[in-house]
Design a protein around this motif. Structure first.
Motif, PDB file in Angstrom:
ATOM      1  N   MET A   8       0.797  -1.225   0.000  1.00 42.62           N
ATOM      2  CA  MET A   8       0.000   0.000   0.000  1.00 42.62           C
ATOM      3  C   MET A   8       0.836   1.284   0.000  1.00 42.62           C
ATOM      4  O   MET A   8       0.482   2.238  -0.695  1.00 42.62           O
ATOM      5  CB  MET A   8      -0.962  -0.008   1.193  1.00 42.62           C
ATOM      6  N   PRO A   9       1.942   1.366   0.752  1.00 40.53           N
ATOM      7  CA  PRO A   9       2.755   2.600   0.655  1.00 40.53           C
ATOM      8  C   PRO A   9       3.257   2.853  -0.768  1.00 40.53           C
ATOM      9  O   PRO A   9       3.218   3.991  -1.259  1.00 40.53           O
ATOM     10  CB  PRO A   9       3.919   2.330   1.619  1.00 40.53           C
ATOM     11  N   GLU A  10       3.714   1.795  -1.441  1.00 42.83           N
ATOM     12  CA  GLU A  10       4.176   1.932  -2.826  1.00 42.83           C
ATOM     13  C   GLU A  10       3.008   2.252  -3.755  1.00 42.83           C
ATOM     14  O   GLU A  10       3.158   3.009  -4.724  1.00 42.83           O
ATOM     15  CB  GLU A  10       4.868   0.638  -3.271  1.00 42.83           C
ATOM     16  N   PHE A  11       1.851   1.674  -3.459  1.00 47.87           N
ATOM     17  CA  PHE A  11       0.655   1.893  -4.281  1.00 47.87           C
ATOM     18  C   PHE A  11       0.259   3.369  -4.276  1.00 47.87           C
ATOM     19  O   PHE A  11       0.033   3.971  -5.335  1.00 47.87           O
ATOM     20  CB  PHE A  11      -0.487   1.026  -3.740  1.00 47.87           C
ATOM     21  N   ALA A  15       0.337   6.254  -7.159  1.00 45.78           N
ATOM     22  CA  ALA A  15      -0.824   7.077  -7.500  1.00 45.78           C
ATOM     23  C   ALA A  15      -0.444   8.559  -7.511  1.00 45.78           C
ATOM     24  O   ALA A  15      -0.849   9.309  -8.412  1.00 45.78           O
ATOM     25  CB  ALA A  15      -1.955   6.820  -6.505  1.00 45.78           C
ATOM     26  N   GLY A  16       0.350   8.973  -6.528  1.00 45.81           N
ATOM     27  CA  GLY A  16       0.817  10.355  -6.496  1.00 45.81           C
ATOM     28  C   GLY A  16       1.689  10.696  -7.690  1.00 45.81           C
ATOM     29  O   GLY A  16       1.590  11.796  -8.254  1.00 45.81           O
ATOM     30  N   GLU A  17       2.549   9.761  -8.096  1.00 44.07           N
ATOM     31  CA  GLU A  17       3.399   9.986  -9.267  1.00 44.07           C
ATOM     32  C   GLU A  17       2.559  10.110 -10.534  1.00 44.07           C
ATOM     33  O   GLU A  17       2.871  10.929 -11.414  1.00 44.07           O
ATOM     34  CB  GLU A  17       4.398   8.844  -9.406  1.00 44.07           C
ATOM     35  N   ILE A  21       2.664  13.322 -12.928  1.00 47.56           N
ATOM     36  CA  ILE A  21       2.987  13.251 -14.356  1.00 47.56           C
ATOM     37  C   ILE A  21       1.852  13.812 -15.192  1.00 47.56           C
ATOM     38  O   ILE A  21       2.058  14.651 -16.083  1.00 47.56           O
ATOM     39  CB  ILE A  21       3.299  11.797 -14.763  1.00 47.56           C
ATOM     40  N   VAL A  22       0.629  13.349 -14.922  1.00 49.30           N
ATOM     41  CA  VAL A  22      -0.511  13.755 -15.732  1.00 49.30           C
ATOM     42  C   VAL A  22      -0.807  15.243 -15.542  1.00 49.30           C
ATOM     43  O   VAL A  22      -1.136  15.951 -16.504  1.00 49.30           O
ATOM     44  CB  VAL A  22      -1.749  12.901 -15.392  1.00 49.30           C
ATOM     45  N   GLY A  23      -0.669  15.748 -14.306  1.00 45.86           N
ATOM     46  CA  GLY A  23      -0.933  17.156 -14.055  1.00 45.86           C
ATOM     47  C   GLY A  23      -0.008  18.073 -14.839  1.00 45.86           C
ATOM     48  O   GLY A  23      -0.454  19.013 -15.503  1.00 45.86           O
ATOM     49  N   PHE A  24       1.283  17.780 -14.793  1.00 50.06           N
ATOM     50  CA  PHE A  24       2.245  18.626 -15.506  1.00 50.06           C
ATOM     51  C   PHE A  24       2.135  18.457 -17.021  1.00 50.06           C
ATOM     52  O   PHE A  24       2.280  19.435 -17.764  1.00 50.06           O
ATOM     53  CB  PHE A  24       3.667  18.326 -15.031  1.00 50.06           C
ATOM     54  N   VAL A 169       9.580   2.404 -19.847  1.00 48.29           N
ATOM     55  CA  VAL A 169      10.884   3.047 -20.082  1.00 48.29           C
ATOM     56  C   VAL A 169      11.347   3.836 -18.865  1.00 48.29           C
ATOM     57  O   VAL A 169      11.950   4.899 -18.999  1.00 48.29           O
ATOM     58  CB  VAL A 169      10.843   3.951 -21.338  1.00 48.29           C
ATOM     59  N   GLY A 170      11.038   3.337 -17.692  1.00 46.82           N
ATOM     60  CA  GLY A 170      11.575   3.945 -16.482  1.00 46.82           C
ATOM     61  C   GLY A 170      10.730   5.003 -15.841  1.00 46.82           C
ATOM     62  O   GLY A 170      11.156   5.621 -14.867  1.00 46.82           O
ATOM     63  N   GLY A 171       9.531   5.254 -16.362  1.00 49.90           N
ATOM     64  CA  GLY A 171       8.655   6.224 -15.726  1.00 49.90           C
ATOM     65  C   GLY A 171       7.980   5.626 -14.508  1.00 49.90           C
ATOM     66  O   GLY A 171       7.790   4.416 -14.409  1.00 49.90           O
ATOM     67  N   GLY A 172       7.591   6.465 -13.558  1.00 48.15           N
ATOM     68  CA  GLY A 172       6.902   5.989 -12.381  1.00 48.15           C
ATOM     69  C   GLY A 172       5.402   5.970 -12.584  1.00 48.15           C
ATOM     70  O   GLY A 172       4.906   6.057 -13.701  1.00 48.15           O
ATOM     71  N   GLY A 173       4.667   5.862 -11.492  1.00 44.37           N
ATOM     72  CA  GLY A 173       3.221   5.896 -11.573  1.00 44.37           C
ATOM     73  C   GLY A 173       2.587   4.529 -11.500  1.00 44.37           C
ATOM     74  O   GLY A 173       3.248   3.501 -11.298  1.00 44.37           O
TER      75      GLY A 173
END
Length: 219
Positions: A8-11, A15-17, A21-24, A169-173
């Motif tokens: 859950m902490p990673e989850f 979600a925050g990542e 990403i989507v916001g920016f 390709v190394g992106g988070g989220g």
């Protein structure tokens, strides 16, 4: 289920990542798409700033970039991302690459929505001496606001999809979370948790976009 609870902490970090990403990318890609779309609309034949060479160049770039599958575009744009943000992988590189792709995709959507504005409204503004900037900000964009909101809502959903693919390709989220802890470890519960959160996020934004578009169309 126990494996999901342990993650859950990673989850929630993933979600925050995704939101980061989507916001920016929505901001930068949306701004770029608005400029490209306005350029296409204003420079086309018969428009208020008609310029055939500019239209042909913009139209060519949009037609070249839009059909490229995003996973291929990610790889192809890595050298450019490395030049601009200093790295070809990671969230900042992903934001740059998705924003670039979204600018051209959104540019075509903006152009099509601006074309729905009744030409007579533009001509009426020109007949009373309104200049191009005044027409753009007081007539063109306000008249097309409802369809533009729906267009940006649509592109938000596409950006969520792109951010998930960027996990390759190394992106988070959430896309990277589902790949790393779900798919590669044969854990469908983890994969579906990420999928369900993405669905909820998309539904909320779609509802908000539809509501805002209705408000704009009723004004």
């Amino acid at each position: 289920m126990d494996s999901l609870l342990a993650l859950m902490p990673e989850f929630w970090k993933a979600a925050g990542e995704t939101l980061y990403i989507v916001g920016f990318t929505l901001f930068f890609g949306g701004l770029g798409g608005l400029l490209v779309g306005l350029g296409l609309y204003l420079s086309r034949a018969g428009s208020i700033l008609a310029n055939r060479p500019v239209f042909l160049v913009l139209n060519l770039f949009v037609n070249i970039v839009r059909p490229i599958p995003f996973i291929i575009f990610l790889a192809a744009a890595q050298p450019l991302a490395r030049m601009v943000v200093g790295t070809g992988i990671g969230n900042n590189a992903i934001i740059f690459t998705i924003s670039l792709a979204a600018s051209f995709a959104m540019g075509r959507i903006v152009e099509q929505n601006l074309l729905t504005v009744t030409p007579g409204v533009i001509e009426a503004a020109r007949s009373v001496g309104a200049g191009p900037l005044r027409i753009i900000f007081t007539v063109l964009l306000p008249e097309a606001l409802g369809p533009l909101i729906l267009g940006y809502t649509f592109i938000f959903v596409a950006l969520v999809d792109m951010s998930a693919v960027a996990g390759y390709v190394g992106g988070g989220g959430l896309g990277n979370f589902a790949l790393q802890y779900g798919y590669r470890q044969f854990n469908p519960v983890v994969t579906w948790a990420a999928v369900l959160l993405i669905i909820v996020l998309v539904q909320l934004v779609q509802f908000l976009g539809n509501w805002l578009a209705r408000k704009a169309l009723r004004r």
